[in-house]
Design a protein around this motif. Sequence first.
Motif, PDB file in Angstrom:
ATOM      1  N   GLY A  43       0.827  -1.195   0.000  1.00 40.45           N
ATOM      2  CA  GLY A  43       0.000   0.000   0.000  1.00 40.45           C
ATOM      3  C   GLY A  43       0.858   1.241   0.000  1.00 40.45           C
ATOM      4  O   GLY A  43       2.014   1.225   0.437  1.00 40.45           O
ATOM      5  N   SER A  44       0.309   2.309  -0.507  1.00 36.29           N
ATOM      6  CA  SER A  44       0.984   3.604  -0.503  1.00 36.29           C
ATOM      7  C   SER A  44       0.641   4.332   0.789  1.00 36.29           C
ATOM      8  O   SER A  44      -0.531   4.573   1.074  1.00 36.29           O
ATOM      9  CB  SER A  44       0.541   4.429  -1.714  1.00 36.29           C
ATOM     10  OG  SER A  44       1.070   5.743  -1.640  1.00 36.29           O
ATOM     11  N   LEU A  45       1.672   4.660   1.570  1.00 37.86           N
ATOM     12  CA  LEU A  45       1.444   5.344   2.841  1.00 37.86           C
ATOM     13  C   LEU A  45       1.226   6.834   2.648  1.00 37.86           C
ATOM     14  O   LEU A  45       0.469   7.456   3.387  1.00 37.86           O
ATOM     15  CB  LEU A  45       2.623   5.110   3.786  1.00 37.86           C
ATOM     16  CG  LEU A  45       2.964   3.652   4.096  1.00 37.86           C
ATOM     17  CD1 LEU A  45       4.032   3.585   5.175  1.00 37.86           C
ATOM     18  CD2 LEU A  45       1.729   2.861   4.501  1.00 37.86           C
ATOM     19  N   ASN A  46       1.904   7.414   1.669  1.00 36.55           N
ATOM     20  CA  ASN A  46       1.696   8.828   1.359  1.00 36.55           C
ATOM     21  C   ASN A  46       2.296   9.154   0.002  1.00 36.55           C
ATOM     22  O   ASN A  46       3.080   8.379  -0.544  1.00 36.55           O
ATOM     23  CB  ASN A  46       2.292   9.738   2.451  1.00 36.55           C
ATOM     24  CG  ASN A  46       3.775   9.531   2.628  1.00 36.55           C
ATOM     25  OD1 ASN A  46       4.552   9.684   1.701  1.00 36.55           O
ATOM     26  ND2 ASN A  46       4.189   9.178   3.853  1.00 36.55           N
ATOM     27  N   SER A  47       1.928  10.300  -0.525  1.00 33.20           N
ATOM     28  CA  SER A  47       2.427  10.750  -1.828  1.00 33.20           C
ATOM     29  C   SER A  47       3.566  11.732  -1.632  1.00 33.20           C
ATOM     30  O   SER A  47       3.521  12.881  -2.110  1.00 33.20           O
ATOM     31  CB  SER A  47       1.296  11.388  -2.641  1.00 33.20           C
ATOM     32  OG  SER A  47       0.277  10.448  -2.883  1.00 33.20           O
ATOM     33  N   THR A  48       4.601  11.261  -0.940  1.00 33.39           N
ATOM     34  CA  THR A  48       5.738  12.111  -0.603  1.00 33.39           C
ATOM     35  C   THR A  48       7.029  11.311  -0.746  1.00 33.39           C
ATOM     36  O   THR A  48       7.077  10.137  -0.364  1.00 33.39           O
ATOM     37  CB  THR A  48       5.634  12.625   0.849  1.00 33.39           C
ATOM     38  OG1 THR A  48       4.389  13.281   1.032  1.00 33.39           O
ATOM     39  CG2 THR A  48       6.770  13.586   1.170  1.00 33.39           C
ATOM     40  N   PHE A  49       8.055  11.946  -1.285  1.00 32.96           N
ATOM     41  CA  PHE A  49       9.383  11.350  -1.294  1.00 32.96           C
ATOM     42  C   PHE A  49      10.058  11.713   0.010  1.00 32.96           C
ATOM     43  O   PHE A  49      10.246  12.883   0.330  1.00 32.96           O
ATOM     44  CB  PHE A  49      10.195  11.853  -2.485  1.00 32.96           C
ATOM     45  CG  PHE A  49      11.612  11.349  -2.509  1.00 32.96           C
ATOM     46  CD1 PHE A  49      11.872   9.982  -2.453  1.00 32.96           C
ATOM     47  CD2 PHE A  49      12.675  12.231  -2.589  1.00 32.96           C
ATOM     48  CE1 PHE A  49      13.175   9.511  -2.475  1.00 32.96           C
ATOM     49  CE2 PHE A  49      13.980  11.766  -2.613  1.00 32.96           C
ATOM     50  CZ  PHE A  49      14.231  10.402  -2.553  1.00 32.96           C
ATOM     51  N   MET A  50      10.424  10.702   0.802  1.00 26.88           N
ATOM     52  CA  MET A  50      10.944  10.915   2.153  1.00 26.88           C
ATOM     53  C   MET A  50      12.428  10.585   2.201  1.00 26.88           C
ATOM     54  O   MET A  50      12.912   9.713   1.482  1.00 26.88           O
ATOM     55  CB  MET A  50      10.164  10.058   3.139  1.00 26.88           C
ATOM     56  CG  MET A  50       8.653  10.241   3.046  1.00 26.88           C
ATOM     57  SD  MET A  50       7.730   9.265   4.253  1.00 26.88           S
ATOM     58  CE  MET A  50       8.104  10.187   5.749  1.00 26.88           C
ATOM     59  N   ASP A  51      13.155  11.259   3.091  1.00 29.47           N
ATOM     60  CA  ASP A  51      14.581  10.978   3.226  1.00 29.47           C
ATOM     61  C   ASP A  51      14.794   9.734   4.086  1.00 29.47           C
ATOM     62  O   ASP A  51      13.855   9.156   4.648  1.00 29.47           O
ATOM     63  CB  ASP A  51      15.332  12.186   3.808  1.00 29.47           C
ATOM     64  CG  ASP A  51      14.847  12.578   5.202  1.00 29.47           C
ATOM     65  OD1 ASP A  51      14.379  11.695   5.961  1.00 29.47           O
ATOM     66  OD2 ASP A  51      14.948  13.766   5.542  1.00 29.47           O
ATOM     67  N   GLY A  52      16.035   9.290   4.170  1.00 28.82           N
ATOM     68  CA  GLY A  52      16.361   8.056   4.857  1.00 28.82           C
ATOM     69  C   GLY A  52      15.966   8.045   6.315  1.00 28.82           C
ATOM     70  O   GLY A  52      15.490   7.026   6.842  1.00 28.82           O
ATOM     71  N   GLU A  53      16.160   9.165   7.012  1.00 27.02           N
ATOM     72  CA  GLU A  53      15.826   9.211   8.438  1.00 27.02           C
ATOM     73  C   GLU A  53      14.315   9.116   8.649  1.00 27.02           C
ATOM     74  O   GLU A  53      13.845   8.475   9.591  1.00 27.02           O
ATOM     75  CB  GLU A  53      16.369  10.501   9.052  1.00 27.02           C
ATOM     76  CG  GLU A  53      17.884  10.550   9.131  1.00 27.02           C
ATOM     77  CD  GLU A  53      18.379  11.783   9.871  1.00 27.02           C
ATOM     78  OE1 GLU A  53      17.521  12.541  10.399  1.00 27.02           O
ATOM     79  OE2 GLU A  53      19.601  11.990   9.910  1.00 27.02           O
ATOM     80  N   ALA A  54      13.557   9.748   7.765  1.00 25.34           N
ATOM     81  CA  ALA A  54      12.100   9.718   7.897  1.00 25.34           C
ATOM     82  C   ALA A  54      11.555   8.310   7.698  1.00 25.34           C
ATOM     83  O   ALA A  54      10.673   7.858   8.431  1.00 25.34           O
ATOM     84  CB  ALA A  54      11.456  10.689   6.911  1.00 25.34           C
ATOM     85  N   ILE A  55      12.077   7.582   6.707  1.00 23.06           N
ATOM     86  CA  ILE A  55      11.557   6.235   6.505  1.00 23.06           C
ATOM     87  C   ILE A  55      12.057   5.280   7.582  1.00 23.06           C
ATOM     88  O   ILE A  55      11.423   4.266   7.858  1.00 23.06           O
ATOM     89  CB  ILE A  55      11.866   5.693   5.092  1.00 23.06           C
ATOM     90  CG1 ILE A  55      13.353   5.471   4.879  1.00 23.06           C
ATOM     91  CG2 ILE A  55      11.274   6.570   4.019  1.00 23.06           C
ATOM     92  CD1 ILE A  55      13.651   4.644   3.633  1.00 23.06           C
ATOM     93  N   GLN A  56      13.172   5.598   8.224  1.00 19.68           N
ATOM     94  CA  GLN A  56      13.618   4.795   9.364  1.00 19.68           C
ATOM     95  C   GLN A  56      12.568   4.842  10.468  1.00 19.68           C
ATOM     96  O   GLN A  56      12.234   3.824  11.080  1.00 19.68           O
ATOM     97  CB  GLN A  56      14.955   5.322   9.897  1.00 19.68           C
ATOM     98  CG  GLN A  56      15.483   4.602  11.123  1.00 19.68           C
ATOM     99  CD  GLN A  56      16.158   3.288  10.803  1.00 19.68           C
ATOM    100  OE1 GLN A  56      16.832   3.170   9.788  1.00 19.68           O
ATOM    101  NE2 GLN A  56      15.976   2.299  11.661  1.00 19.68           N
ATOM    102  N   ASP A  57      12.018   6.012  10.706  1.00 20.28           N
ATOM    103  CA  ASP A  57      10.972   6.155  11.718  1.00 20.28           C
ATOM    104  C   ASP A  57       9.715   5.391  11.320  1.00 20.28           C
ATOM    105  O   ASP A  57       9.114   4.684  12.146  1.00 20.28           O
ATOM    106  CB  ASP A  57      10.646   7.638  11.921  1.00 20.28           C
ATOM    107  CG  ASP A  57       9.518   7.845  12.912  1.00 20.28           C
ATOM    108  OD1 ASP A  57       9.708   7.519  14.105  1.00 20.28           O
ATOM    109  OD2 ASP A  57       8.438   8.313  12.504  1.00 20.28           O
ATOM    110  N   LEU A  58       9.312   5.507  10.051  1.00 17.81           N
ATOM    111  CA  LEU A  58       8.129   4.791   9.587  1.00 17.81           C
ATOM    112  C   LEU A  58       8.328   3.280   9.668  1.00 17.81           C
ATOM    113  O   LEU A  58       7.415   2.538  10.040  1.00 17.81           O
ATOM    114  CB  LEU A  58       7.796   5.183   8.148  1.00 17.81           C
ATOM    115  CG  LEU A  58       7.327   6.613   7.889  1.00 17.81           C
ATOM    116  CD1 LEU A  58       6.894   6.753   6.432  1.00 17.81           C
ATOM    117  CD2 LEU A  58       6.183   6.999   8.805  1.00 17.81           C
ATOM    118  N   ALA A  59       9.522   2.824   9.314  1.00 20.56           N
ATOM    119  CA  ALA A  59       9.800   1.388   9.350  1.00 20.56           C
ATOM    120  C   ALA A  59       9.706   0.859  10.780  1.00 20.56           C
ATOM    121  O   ALA A  59       9.191  -0.240  11.008  1.00 20.56           O
ATOM    122  CB  ALA A  59      11.180   1.101   8.772  1.00 20.56           C
ATOM    123  N   GLY A  60      10.177   1.634  11.742  1.00 17.06           N
ATOM    124  CA  GLY A  60      10.075   1.211  13.131  1.00 17.06           C
ATOM    125  C   GLY A  60       8.634   1.084  13.580  1.00 17.06           C
ATOM    126  O   GLY A  60       8.272   0.134  14.291  1.00 17.06           O
TER     127      GLY A  60
END
Length: 284
Positions: free
Chosen positions: A87-104
Motif C-alpha cells: 500500500g501507498s502510505l503517502n504521496s511524498t518522497f521521504m529521506d532516509g531518516e524519515a523512513i527509518q521512523d516509519l519502518a520502526g
Amino acid sequence: MRRFSFNFLRFNFKIFLLIVLLLSFTGGLALARHLHPLAARTSRAASIQAASTVQAVDRDDPVPHLLFNALTAGGARLETMGLEAWGSLNSTFMDGEAIQDLAGRAATALGLEGITSFTRQDDAGFHALFWEGELQPGVVLYFSLQSLAGAGEGGETYLLINLEGQPKQGEGEMLAWQEKVREAFRPWQVEPHLIYNLTGVIPGKLTPAEREQRARAVLAALAAEKVEGVEDEELLSISAYTPRLPRSLEVAGRPVNANVALRYHATDDNTYLHLGSPLLGGEY
C-alpha cells in the motif's frame, strides 16, 4: 522457499513491474519449466497497481475461505501458503531518516518490537529499508519500506510485506496473517492490497486429461470462467474470473481474479497445484 527481491526497486518501480506482469501473460510461464515450485517469484504489488483496476473489498474478506475450498476440490494437499500486502502510505518522497521512523512503527505493528536494524539502500530518488526473518517457526516475513521520487511529482512511499511458510492451521492461519498485515497499515489508515497464494501437492504425474480435470474442479469450486491459458508437456496454467472473488484486475480489457497452475516435477515425482488471487506471477 522463494525469496523476495528488492534490488530492482532502484529503477522505475511501476514501469518495471508492469513489464514483468505483461511478460508473465505471454511467455513468463514457459521460462519456469525446470524450476522448483518453491523458487523465488518477483513481487507483483506494483505491477497490479500499474496495470489493473482494483474493486473495493469488505473487511470480511471471503478470499481465503474460497481459495482453500478450491484447493481441496482440486485434490491437492496444502504444502505452503503466502500472503503479500502492499500500500501507498503517502504521496511524498521521504529521506532516509524519515523512513527509518516509519519502518520502526510498521515493525512494531507487525510484532517486531525488537527489530532496530534494517538493510538500507539509498540512491538518487530512492530510499529503502528491508528486513527478513522468521515471524514464527516455519514462517518467513519479508518487510520493506520504500520511498521513490516522482518525475515532476512529489513521489510516493510504499510499505510492502510478504509472509510465506508451511501452515499448521491452514485457513485459520491465513486469516491471522491477514489481520497482522492490516494492523501494520492501520497507523496510516490504509487498507492494503492483498495477494494470496496457495501451493498443494498431488503425488505422481498426471495425464493431460487428469491435469485438466483438476484445474476444472478448482474453477468450478470458485464458480470461475476461464479467461486464457498456457499449456505444455509439464505445465497447465489458467487465468479466470469469478464474481465470488471481490478483487479483480483488468488485463487487456478483461477482468481476471483467479489463477490456477499445475506443474509436474520429476525430481520428487509430484505435481504441484498453485492457486492465487488475483494472480500467480513470476516463476512457479
